[in-house]
Design a protein around this motif. Structure first.
Motif, PDB file in Angstrom:
ATOM      1  N   MET A   1     -24.558 -19.753  71.183  1.00 12.33           N
ATOM      2  CA  MET A   1     -24.038 -19.314  69.905  1.00 12.33           C
ATOM      3  C   MET A   1     -22.517 -19.331  69.892  1.00 12.33           C
ATOM      4  N   ILE A   2     -21.900 -19.091  71.051  1.00 15.01           N
ATOM      5  CA  ILE A   2     -20.447 -19.053  71.120  1.00 15.01           C
ATOM      6  C   ILE A   2     -19.855 -20.406  70.729  1.00 15.01           C
ATOM      7  N   ASP A   3     -20.390 -21.484  71.313  1.00 17.72           N
ATOM      8  CA  ASP A   3     -19.887 -22.818  71.005  1.00 17.72           C
ATOM      9  C   ASP A   3     -20.133 -23.173  69.540  1.00 17.72           C
ATOM     10  N   ALA A   4     -21.305 -22.795  69.019  1.00 19.57           N
ATOM     11  CA  ALA A   4     -21.605 -23.071  67.616  1.00 19.57           C
ATOM     12  C   ALA A   4     -20.667 -22.295  66.696  1.00 19.57           C
ATOM     13  N   GLY A   5     -20.390 -21.046  67.060  1.00 27.06           N
ATOM     14  CA  GLY A   5     -19.466 -20.240  66.256  1.00 27.06           C
ATOM     15  C   GLY A   5     -18.070 -20.821  66.244  1.00 27.06           C
ATOM     16  N   LYS A   6     -17.615 -21.299  67.403  1.00 30.80           N
ATOM     17  CA  LYS A   6     -16.288 -21.922  67.468  1.00 30.80           C
ATOM     18  C   LYS A   6     -16.235 -23.184  66.615  1.00 30.80           C
ATOM     19  N   ALA A   7     -17.301 -23.988  66.670  1.00 32.64           N
ATOM     20  CA  ALA A   7     -17.334 -25.221  65.887  1.00 32.64           C
ATOM     21  C   ALA A   7     -17.312 -24.924  64.392  1.00 32.64           C
ATOM     22  N   CYS A   8     -18.069 -23.922  63.970  1.00 31.56           N
ATOM     23  CA  CYS A   8     -18.111 -23.561  62.549  1.00 31.56           C
ATOM     24  C   CYS A   8     -16.774 -22.994  62.087  1.00 31.56           C
ATOM     25  N   ASP A  47     -14.038  -2.124  79.527  1.00 37.84           N
ATOM     26  CA  ASP A  47     -13.303  -3.379  79.604  1.00 37.84           C
ATOM     27  C   ASP A  47     -13.426  -4.228  78.351  1.00 37.84           C
ATOM     28  N   LEU A  48     -14.157  -3.769  77.324  1.00 35.61           N
ATOM     29  CA  LEU A  48     -14.377  -4.571  76.136  1.00 35.61           C
ATOM     30  C   LEU A  48     -13.888  -3.835  74.899  1.00 35.61           C
ATOM     31  N   ALA A  49     -13.576  -4.614  73.854  1.00 33.44           N
ATOM     32  CA  ALA A  49     -13.262  -4.017  72.563  1.00 33.44           C
ATOM     33  C   ALA A  49     -14.566  -3.592  71.916  1.00 33.44           C
ATOM     34  N   TYR A  50     -14.683  -2.350  71.567  1.00 32.14           N
ATOM     35  CA  TYR A  50     -15.918  -1.868  70.962  1.00 32.14           C
ATOM     36  C   TYR A  50     -15.628  -0.679  70.075  1.00 32.14           C
ATOM     37  N   SER A  68     -11.990 -16.868  52.654  1.00 35.30           N
ATOM     38  CA  SER A  68     -11.408 -16.355  53.896  1.00 35.30           C
ATOM     39  C   SER A  68     -12.251 -15.197  54.402  1.00 35.30           C
ATOM     40  N   TYR A  69     -12.258 -15.029  55.712  1.00 33.14           N
ATOM     41  CA  TYR A  69     -12.919 -13.874  56.309  1.00 33.14           C
ATOM     42  C   TYR A  69     -12.196 -13.512  57.601  1.00 33.14           C
ATOM     43  N   LEU A  70     -12.391 -12.292  58.042  1.00 34.60           N
ATOM     44  CA  LEU A  70     -11.706 -11.798  59.238  1.00 34.60           C
ATOM     45  C   LEU A  70     -12.538 -10.696  59.866  1.00 34.60           C
ATOM     46  N   VAL A  71     -12.705 -10.746  61.165  1.00 36.95           N
ATOM     47  CA  VAL A  71     -13.379  -9.685  61.920  1.00 36.95           C
ATOM     48  C   VAL A  71     -12.314  -8.927  62.694  1.00 36.95           C
ATOM     49  N   LEU A 180     -29.232   1.393  61.716  1.00 39.70           N
ATOM     50  CA  LEU A 180     -30.318   2.150  62.347  1.00 39.70           C
ATOM     51  C   LEU A 180     -31.252   1.257  63.171  1.00 39.70           C
ATOM     52  N   THR A 181     -30.695   0.259  63.848  1.00 38.32           N
ATOM     53  CA  THR A 181     -31.472  -0.582  64.753  1.00 38.32           C
ATOM     54  C   THR A 181     -30.680  -0.738  66.051  1.00 38.32           C
ATOM     55  N   ASN A 182     -31.306  -1.373  67.034  1.00 38.92           N
ATOM     56  CA  ASN A 182     -30.612  -1.665  68.291  1.00 38.92           C
ATOM     57  C   ASN A 182     -30.150  -3.118  68.341  1.00 38.92           C
ATOM     58  N   ALA A 183     -30.037  -3.761  67.168  1.00 36.98           N
ATOM     59  CA  ALA A 183     -29.656  -5.177  67.109  1.00 36.98           C
ATOM     60  C   ALA A 183     -28.153  -5.375  66.945  1.00 36.98           C
ATOM     61  N   PHE A 184     -27.362  -4.317  67.058  1.00 38.15           N
ATOM     62  CA  PHE A 184     -25.918  -4.421  66.879  1.00 38.15           C
ATOM     63  C   PHE A 184     -25.295  -5.293  67.966  1.00 38.15           C
ATOM     64  N   SER A 185     -24.101  -5.808  67.695  1.00 34.59           N
ATOM     65  CA  SER A 185     -23.414  -6.678  68.640  1.00 34.59           C
ATOM     66  C   SER A 185     -22.994  -5.893  69.876  1.00 34.59           C
ATOM     67  N   LYS A 186     -23.099  -6.531  71.016  1.00 35.04           N
ATOM     68  CA  LYS A 186     -22.664  -5.906  72.267  1.00 35.04           C
ATOM     69  C   LYS A 186     -21.263  -6.370  72.664  1.00 35.04           C
ATOM     70  N   LYS A 187     -20.822  -7.506  72.103  1.00 36.34           N
ATOM     71  CA  LYS A 187     -19.483  -8.019  72.346  1.00 36.34           C
ATOM     72  C   LYS A 187     -18.863  -8.419  71.009  1.00 36.34           C
ATOM     73  N   VAL A 188     -17.589  -8.121  70.844  1.00 39.41           N
ATOM     74  CA  VAL A 188     -16.932  -8.442  69.582  1.00 39.41           C
ATOM     75  C   VAL A 188     -16.805  -9.955  69.405  1.00 39.41           C
ATOM     76  N   GLU A 189     -16.714 -10.694  70.509  1.00 40.06           N
ATOM     77  CA  GLU A 189     -16.657 -12.158  70.398  1.00 40.06           C
ATOM     78  C   GLU A 189     -17.928 -12.709  69.760  1.00 40.06           C
ATOM     79  N   ASN A 190     -19.093 -12.206  70.191  1.00 37.98           N
ATOM     80  CA  ASN A 190     -20.356 -12.652  69.605  1.00 37.98           C
ATOM     81  C   ASN A 190     -20.449 -12.273  68.136  1.00 37.98           C
ATOM     82  N   HIS A 191     -19.894 -11.120  67.791  1.00 42.57           N
ATOM     83  CA  HIS A 191     -19.893 -10.668  66.402  1.00 42.57           C
ATOM     84  C   HIS A 191     -19.105 -11.658  65.532  1.00 42.57           C
ATOM     85  N   ALA A 192     -17.953 -12.078  66.027  1.00 43.49           N
ATOM     86  CA  ALA A 192     -17.117 -13.010  65.271  1.00 43.49           C
ATOM     87  C   ALA A 192     -17.766 -14.391  65.172  1.00 43.49           C
TER      88      ALA A 192
END
Length: 254
Positions: A1-8, A47-50, A68-71, A180-192
């Motif tokens: 997903m990281i590579d796909a996110g960067k490409a998009c 060690d992570l932004a959270y 435009s969008y920004l995380v 109210l789920t456990n599907a939240f992002s664990k890393k801000v990079e993945n969120h972006a």
């Protein structure tokens, strides 16, 4: 997903430009990464932004294109970054509407100066009912106030409804935004990166039910209807090409 996110994200930066919009609406949506802000002090990972994370968005009210969008956070630096990016993608003067967040004032003044018709839509909330206290739901909205800030905005179009509806679409399409789920992002990079994937899908693949075309086609950014395979092609095009294979060395048994 990281590579796909960067490409998009790279495709959005390159091709969502020279947008001829008339009315733009801005809004932001809350989520969190790894732990909620109130639990940051006792979180195990340091060690992570959270904590709280906000996704800012500027949408064309006519074509429904996410311009435009920004995380990031919720402070003035993020507002400035969003407005600078928005200004760079527009080719004409627009009417802009935001909520009453004060960080917008300095950001819009710095990015647009006087070359904009800008207004705030300030929502008024009543006291939370007893049944809703202690829950995440906000108090009931009892009204709103339209406040012109710069230029001559048309009062009929001082609204953030389309931006708020796009935020709902975002929550419905991405589990990491669901409450109210456990599907939240664990890393801000993945969120972006997830936001970059969603934006490409929303702008280029998903047909808007009212417009009958994609937002990118309605805005003139794209001339054709994309498929999911086109997003996959972006990823494949961004991958490094394999180099020439070296000479084969036959292994000799000892």
């Amino acid at each position: 997903m990281i590579d796909a996110g960067k490409a998009c994200a790279a495709y959005h930066d390159e091709y969502v430009r020279d947008v001829k919009a008339r009315r733009v609406q801005c809004d932001k949506i809350w989520s969190f990464v790894y732990s909620k802000q109130k639990n940051v002090a006792t979180a195990k990972r340091k060690d992570l932004a959270y904590g709280d994370v906000w996704t800012w968005m500027a949408i064309d009210a006519d074509s429904k294109l996410i311009i435009s969008y920004l995380v990031g956070g919720r402070d003035s630096d993020d507002a400035i970054a969003l407005m600078d990016d928005l200004r760079s993608r527009l080719v004409n003067r627009v009417q802009l509407t935001t909520d009453g967040h004060r960080a917008y004032l300095e950001a819009i003044e710095g990015a647009f100066g006087g070359d904009i018709d800008y207004a705030m839509l300030i929502k008024l909330y009543g006291a939370a009912p007893e049944t809703a206290k202690g829950r995440y739901s906000p108090a009931e909205c009892v009204g709103s106030r339209k406040m012109p800030i710069e230029g001559d905005p048309d009062p009929k179009h001082i609204s953030t409804s389309y931006a708020e509806r796009a935020n709902l679409t975002m929550r419905m399409h991405m589990r990491r935004f669901t409450r109210l789920t456990n599907a939240f992002s664990k890393k801000v990079e993945n969120h972006a990166h997830s936001m970059a994937l969603f934006t490409t899908y929303y702008n280029f693949v998903r047909i808007h039910k009212t417009l009958r075309v994609t937002p990118a086609m309605a805005a003139g950014v794209s001339e054709r209807l994309w498929e999911v395979s086109d997003i996959v092609a972006l990823l494949e095009a961004s991958e490094p090409k394999p180099g020439k294979r070296g000479p084969y060395k036959k292994r000799i048994a000892a």
